[in-house]
Write a protein that holds these residues in place. Structure first.
Motif, PDB file in Angstrom:
ATOM      1  N   ASP A   1      11.400  -0.019   7.044  1.00  0.00           N
ATOM      2  CA  ASP A   1       9.964  -0.013   7.319  1.00  0.00           C
ATOM      3  C   ASP A   1       9.127   0.376   6.112  1.00  0.00           C
ATOM      4  O   ASP A   1       7.912   0.561   6.224  1.00  0.00           O
ATOM      5  CB  ASP A   1       9.656   0.910   8.501  1.00  0.00           C
ATOM      6  N   GLY A   2       9.776   0.528   4.947  1.00  0.00           N
ATOM      7  CA  GLY A   2       9.051   0.894   3.734  1.00  0.00           C
ATOM      8  C   GLY A   2       8.910   2.384   3.525  1.00  0.00           C
ATOM      9  O   GLY A   2       8.323   2.813   2.518  1.00  0.00           O
ATOM     10  N   SER A   3       9.450   3.197   4.424  1.00  0.00           N
ATOM     11  CA  SER A   3       9.329   4.649   4.279  1.00  0.00           C
ATOM     12  C   SER A   3      10.340   5.174   3.268  1.00  0.00           C
ATOM     13  O   SER A   3      11.356   4.534   2.984  1.00  0.00           O
ATOM     14  CB  SER A   3       9.530   5.341   5.633  1.00  0.00           C
ATOM     15  N   PHE A   4      10.061   6.343   2.727  1.00  0.00           N
ATOM     16  CA  PHE A   4      10.965   6.999   1.795  1.00  0.00           C
ATOM     17  C   PHE A   4      10.908   8.497   2.037  1.00  0.00           C
ATOM     18  O   PHE A   4       9.901   9.046   2.489  1.00  0.00           O
ATOM     19  CB  PHE A   4      10.609   6.683   0.336  1.00  0.00           C
ATOM     20  N   ALA A   5      12.025   9.170   1.750  1.00  0.00           N
ATOM     21  CA  ALA A   5      12.088  10.622   1.905  1.00  0.00           C
ATOM     22  C   ALA A   5      13.260  11.148   1.110  1.00  0.00           C
ATOM     23  O   ALA A   5      14.361  10.602   1.173  1.00  0.00           O
ATOM     24  CB  ALA A   5      12.238  11.009   3.383  1.00  0.00           C
ATOM     25  N   ARG A   6      13.005  12.211   0.327  1.00  0.00           N
ATOM     26  CA  ARG A   6      14.085  12.874  -0.381  1.00  0.00           C
ATOM     27  C   ARG A   6      13.679  14.321  -0.648  1.00  0.00           C
ATOM     28  O   ARG A   6      12.492  14.629  -0.802  1.00  0.00           O
ATOM     29  CB  ARG A   6      14.449  12.170  -1.674  1.00  0.00           C
ATOM     30  N   PRO A   7      14.667  15.232  -0.648  1.00  0.00           N
ATOM     31  CA  PRO A   7      14.354  16.616  -0.977  1.00  0.00           C
ATOM     32  C   PRO A   7      14.164  16.774  -2.477  1.00  0.00           C
ATOM     33  O   PRO A   7      14.769  16.055  -3.270  1.00  0.00           O
ATOM     34  CB  PRO A   7      15.607  17.367  -0.494  1.00  0.00           C
ATOM     35  N   TYR A   8      13.313  17.702  -2.858  1.00  0.00           N
ATOM     36  CA  TYR A   8      13.090  17.983  -4.281  1.00  0.00           C
ATOM     37  C   TYR A   8      12.543  19.398  -4.396  1.00  0.00           C
ATOM     38  O   TYR A   8      11.557  19.738  -3.741  1.00  0.00           O
ATOM     39  CB  TYR A   8      12.112  16.991  -4.892  1.00  0.00           C
ATOM     40  N   ILE A   9      13.209  20.212  -5.210  1.00  0.00           N
ATOM     41  CA  ILE A   9      12.758  21.583  -5.399  1.00  0.00           C
ATOM     42  C   ILE A   9      11.844  21.645  -6.620  1.00  0.00           C
ATOM     43  O   ILE A   9      12.283  21.517  -7.757  1.00  0.00           O
ATOM     44  CB  ILE A   9      13.949  22.541  -5.578  1.00  0.00           C
ATOM     45  N   PHE A  10      10.557  21.831  -6.358  1.00  0.00           N
ATOM     46  CA  PHE A  10       9.563  21.905  -7.429  1.00  0.00           C
ATOM     47  C   PHE A  10       9.505  23.323  -7.992  1.00  0.00           C
ATOM     48  O   PHE A  10       9.753  24.299  -7.287  1.00  0.00           O
ATOM     49  CB  PHE A  10       8.185  21.516  -6.911  1.00  0.00           C
ATOM     50  N   GLY A  11       9.129  23.413  -9.251  1.00  0.00           N
ATOM     51  CA  GLY A  11       8.949  24.713  -9.870  1.00  0.00           C
ATOM     52  C   GLY A  11       7.560  25.255  -9.597  1.00  0.00           C
ATOM     53  O   GLY A  11       6.674  24.545  -9.111  1.00  0.00           O
ATOM     54  N   PRO A  12       7.333  26.529  -9.900  1.00  0.00           N
ATOM     55  CA  PRO A  12       5.985  27.093  -9.762  1.00  0.00           C
ATOM     56  C   PRO A  12       5.046  26.495 -10.790  1.00  0.00           C
ATOM     57  O   PRO A  12       5.475  25.929 -11.798  1.00  0.00           O
ATOM     58  CB  PRO A  12       6.213  28.585 -10.021  1.00  0.00           C
ATOM     59  N   GLY A  13       3.755  26.589 -10.530  1.00  0.00           N
ATOM     60  CA  GLY A  13       2.768  26.038 -11.444  1.00  0.00           C
ATOM     61  C   GLY A  13       2.379  24.627 -11.065  1.00  0.00           C
ATOM     62  O   GLY A  13       2.453  24.217  -9.914  1.00  0.00           O
TER      63      GLY A  13
ATOM     64  N   GLN B   1       0.837  -1.183   0.000  1.00  0.00           N
ATOM     65  CA  GLN B   1       0.000   0.000   0.000  1.00  0.00           C
ATOM     66  C   GLN B   1       0.878   1.242   0.000  1.00  0.00           C
ATOM     67  O   GLN B   1       1.687   1.442   0.902  1.00  0.00           O
ATOM     68  CB  GLN B   1      -0.929   0.003   1.216  1.00  0.00           C
ATOM     69  N   VAL B   2       0.719   2.075  -1.026  1.00  0.00           N
ATOM     70  CA  VAL B   2       1.548   3.272  -1.174  1.00  0.00           C
ATOM     71  C   VAL B   2       0.796   4.485  -0.632  1.00  0.00           C
ATOM     72  O   VAL B   2      -0.372   4.698  -0.957  1.00  0.00           O
ATOM     73  CB  VAL B   2       1.907   3.512  -2.656  1.00  0.00           C
TER      74      VAL B   2
ATOM     75  N   LYS C   1       5.308   6.335   2.490  1.00  0.00           N
ATOM     76  CA  LYS C   1       5.585   4.969   2.933  1.00  0.00           C
ATOM     77  C   LYS C   1       4.899   3.972   2.007  1.00  0.00           C
ATOM     78  O   LYS C   1       3.818   4.245   1.478  1.00  0.00           O
ATOM     79  CB  LYS C   1       5.095   4.765   4.370  1.00  0.00           C
ATOM     80  N   ILE C   2       5.558   2.837   1.807  1.00  0.00           N
ATOM     81  CA  ILE C   2       4.954   1.726   1.079  1.00  0.00           C
ATOM     82  C   ILE C   2       4.884   0.549   2.049  1.00  0.00           C
ATOM     83  O   ILE C   2       5.872  -0.154   2.266  1.00  0.00           O
ATOM     84  CB  ILE C   2       5.760   1.353  -0.180  1.00  0.00           C
ATOM     85  N   ALA C   3       3.716   0.369   2.648  1.00  0.00           N
ATOM     86  CA  ALA C   3       3.533  -0.692   3.640  1.00  0.00           C
ATOM     87  C   ALA C   3       3.508  -2.050   2.960  1.00  0.00           C
ATOM     88  O   ALA C   3       2.832  -2.243   1.953  1.00  0.00           O
ATOM     89  CB  ALA C   3       2.241  -0.461   4.416  1.00  0.00           C
ATOM     90  N   GLY C   4       4.260  -2.991   3.498  1.00  0.00           N
ATOM     91  CA  GLY C   4       4.271  -4.347   2.961  1.00  0.00           C
ATOM     92  C   GLY C   4       5.118  -4.520   1.723  1.00  0.00           C
ATOM     93  O   GLY C   4       5.021  -5.539   1.042  1.00  0.00           O
ATOM     94  N   ALA C   5       5.970  -3.548   1.408  1.00  0.00           N
ATOM     95  CA  ALA C   5       6.782  -3.632   0.195  1.00  0.00           C
ATOM     96  C   ALA C   5       8.043  -4.451   0.422  1.00  0.00           C
ATOM     97  O   ALA C   5       8.650  -4.412   1.489  1.00  0.00           O
ATOM     98  CB  ALA C   5       7.166  -2.231  -0.276  1.00  0.00           C
ATOM     99  N   SER C   6       8.434  -5.187  -0.576  1.00  0.00           N
ATOM    100  CA  SER C   6       9.700  -5.907  -0.552  1.00  0.00           C
ATOM    101  C   SER C   6      10.822  -4.945  -0.910  1.00  0.00           C
ATOM    102  O   SER C   6      10.682  -4.105  -1.793  1.00  0.00           O
ATOM    103  CB  SER C   6       9.678  -7.059  -1.562  1.00  0.00           C
TER     104      SER C   6
END
Length: 250
Positions: A90-102, A18-19, A64-69
């Motif tokens: 634990d299936g969690s993920f995190a990364r910085p990302y600078i999004f543009g406007p719009g 589950q994502v 997080k992706i619960a139950g992911a291999s």
């Protein structure tokens, strides 16, 4: 007439991952005044992309992706550009990302591709700096170090040894643990010839004969004149330096 009742075979819930995406959230937002940091402090060797303390919520991709291999990475797609996504135990993920406007779109898919979640949002902050040129490098094998090198028209060379250039462009982070991504971006690219290289710095070539690097070049992101080009480069041995693309901007 007798009715036959066949038993239903129920699959355990843990079979289907589950994502969930905690950030960015869908909808409208205004990122003015947010503390968004593009380039991170990295302790070498860095195994995964780190999230520095104090990073604004508007500059995070987290969930997080619960139950992911964890036998292979998940997939992250940002504004149509796909890249691997490293998962924690634990299936969690995190990364910085600078999004543009719009308008911006983020999709996360489970490693098996059977589950996905999507966030679509609009940043109305017109004063936000746009990325006019973005180069995204990722690769398909863990325990591998592939480096991105970008040569600019004015002689600048952005790489892990000199990530930021005087013109404000730069590389966000040097990923040494496999998959990437490493991202170069420029808010005001100089006009002229650019050269994009990848260097197979080191890795697990004894386990995986070929590592495939994927390089996407995006110009004028989030504008009507946006252009994306993606290239796949097979790498066979540590030490290889490969010219992926030479192009003229604009």
């Amino acid at each position: 007439m007798k009715k036959l009742f066949l038993p239903l075979l129920l699959l355990p819930a843990c079979v289907i991952a589950q994502v969930s995406i905690e950030s960015p959230k869908s909808g409208w937002r205004h990122s003015g005044g947010s503390e968004e940091q593009y380039s991170q402090t990295v302790n070498y060797p860095a195994s995964v992309v780190n999230m520095q303390p104090g990073q604004a919520e508007t500059a995070q991709i987290r969930g997080k992706i619960a139950g992911a291999s964890r036998s292979k990475p998940a997939k992250l797609i940002v504004n149509g550009v796909a890249m691997p996504l490293e998962l924690q135990e634990d299936g969690s993920f995190a990364r910085p990302y600078i999004f543009g406007p719009g308008s911006n779109g983020v999709e996360v898919r489970s490693p098996d591709g059977k589950s996905r979640a999507r966030s679509q949002f609009y940043d109305s902050y017109s004063g936000k700096t746009k990325s006019r040129l973005r180069v995204v490098l990722s690769w398909d094998s863990p325990g591998t170090d592939v480096d991105l090198h970008v040569i600019t028209p004015n002689g600048g060379h952005s790489w892990f040894g000199q990530r930021m250039l005087p013109d404000g462009s730069g590389l966000d982070v040097d990923v040494t643990g496999g998959y990437g991504p490493e991202i170069y971006s420029s808010p005001a690219p100089a006009k002229g010839n650019y050269h994009v290289y990848v260097n197979y710095y080191g890795g697990n070539s004894e386990k995986q004969v070929i590592t495939v690097a994927t390089v996407s070049v995006i110009t004028n992101e989030n504008t009507p004149s946006e252009k994306q080009q993606t290239f796949m480069v097979p790498l066979r041995a540590a030490g290889e330096l490969t010219l992926v693309k030479s192009f003229v901007y604009p």
